[in-house]
Design a protein around this motif. Structure first.
Motif, PDB file in Angstrom:
ATOM      1  N   ARG A   1      -4.784   1.177  -1.948  1.00 60.47           N
ATOM      2  CA  ARG A   1      -5.425   0.332  -0.959  1.00 60.47           C
ATOM      3  C   ARG A   1      -5.441  -1.118  -1.440  1.00 60.47           C
ATOM      4  O   ARG A   1      -5.704  -1.386  -2.608  1.00 60.47           O
ATOM      5  CB  ARG A   1      -6.864   0.801  -0.699  1.00 60.47           C
TER       6      ARG A   1
ATOM      7  N   GLU B   1       0.813  -1.216   0.000  1.00 59.83           N
ATOM      8  CA  GLU B   1       0.000   0.000   0.000  1.00 59.83           C
ATOM      9  C   GLU B   1       0.848   1.268   0.000  1.00 59.83           C
ATOM     10  O   GLU B   1       0.337   2.355  -0.262  1.00 59.83           O
ATOM     11  CB  GLU B   1      -0.947   0.012   1.206  1.00 59.83           C
TER      12      GLU B   1
ATOM     13  N   LYS C   1      -2.913  -3.575   6.255  1.00 64.56           N
ATOM     14  CA  LYS C   1      -3.389  -2.207   6.060  1.00 64.56           C
ATOM     15  C   LYS C   1      -2.354  -1.193   6.522  1.00 64.56           C
ATOM     16  O   LYS C   1      -1.766  -1.307   7.596  1.00 64.56           O
ATOM     17  CB  LYS C   1      -4.698  -1.994   6.814  1.00 64.56           C
TER      18      LYS C   1
END
Length: 218
Positions: A211, A173, A202
């Motif tokens: 994302r 990410e 995440k």
């Protein structure tokens, strides 16, 4: 158990111990060969309707006579199992001395095994030292991208300079992958990976580069 006589750092075997050890070695080799034959017999040729080489190719572990070439079959890389059937699959491979893949010097078939996520990890040997080669995989009318690799210099080769790059682990990410594109354009002799893990959890940043919306590890 036969008695082993240890003398001056070596283990000496009597005749019976030698025969037992030889028999065990032959049995182990035979079992390995049978397992290999079973894998080959289970492998099938599959007609794909979409490109199974979406994860590209790679090479590594060179010495002066050999390199390892790699690919992984996945028609849907972001799906569990890569969109592949639960079968071992035969894959064609080619080594060329020219980038247009018109001068094939080695070729063959290798099995992409289900238990290894249909990845291929093939050592190609009897190559010339300090030489560039190009390689490609194919299956069912689909061709992989052409990869470039090279063997290491041998003891008699003149190698007065070495151009190399290094890479480390990445966070999916947060990574800016233009660095890898630039590295590929530099025609380096060797890439050293200090870490090869791609972290998928995440990001803690409020605005990451991208994302990761997949619910399972790739």
């Amino acid at each position: 158990m036969p008695k082993h006589i240890k003398s001056e750092g070596f283990i000496q075997l009597n005749r019976r111990a030698f025969l037992l050890a030889s028999a065990a070695c032959i049995a182990a080799c035979s079992s390995s060969n049978l397992a290999t034959l079973a894998i080959l017999e289970e492998a099938v040729s599959i007609n794909f309707t979409s490109n199974p080489f979406r994860l590209g190719v790679a090479s590594g572990e060179p010495d002066e006579r050999s390199v390892v070439i790699w690919t992984r079959l996945a028609t849907e890389p972001l799906q569990a199992g890569g969109g592949m059937p639960n079968r071992n699959v035969l894959v064609n491979w080619f080594i060329s001395s020219t980038p247009d893949m018109k001068n094939i010097i080695k070729s063959g078939q290798v099995v992409a095994i289900t238990e290894l996520s249909h990845s291929v990890h093939l050592e190609v040997d009897n190559l010339k030292s300090n030489h560039q080669y190009w390689y490609q995989f194919s299956i069912s009318g689909f061709n992989s991208p052409v990869g470039r690799t090279r063997t290491m210099p041998g003891p008699k080769d003149k190698a007065d300079k070495l151009k190399f790059a290094f890479a480390s682990c990445q966070h999916f990410e947060e990574g800016f992958y233009n660095a890898q594109r630039h590295m590929a354009e530099q025609n380096v002799d060797l890439v050293i990976f200090l870490g090869d893990y791609i972290y998928e959890e995440k990001s803690r940043k409020r605005k990451p580069v991208r994302r990761h919306k997949i619910q399972h590890e790739i």
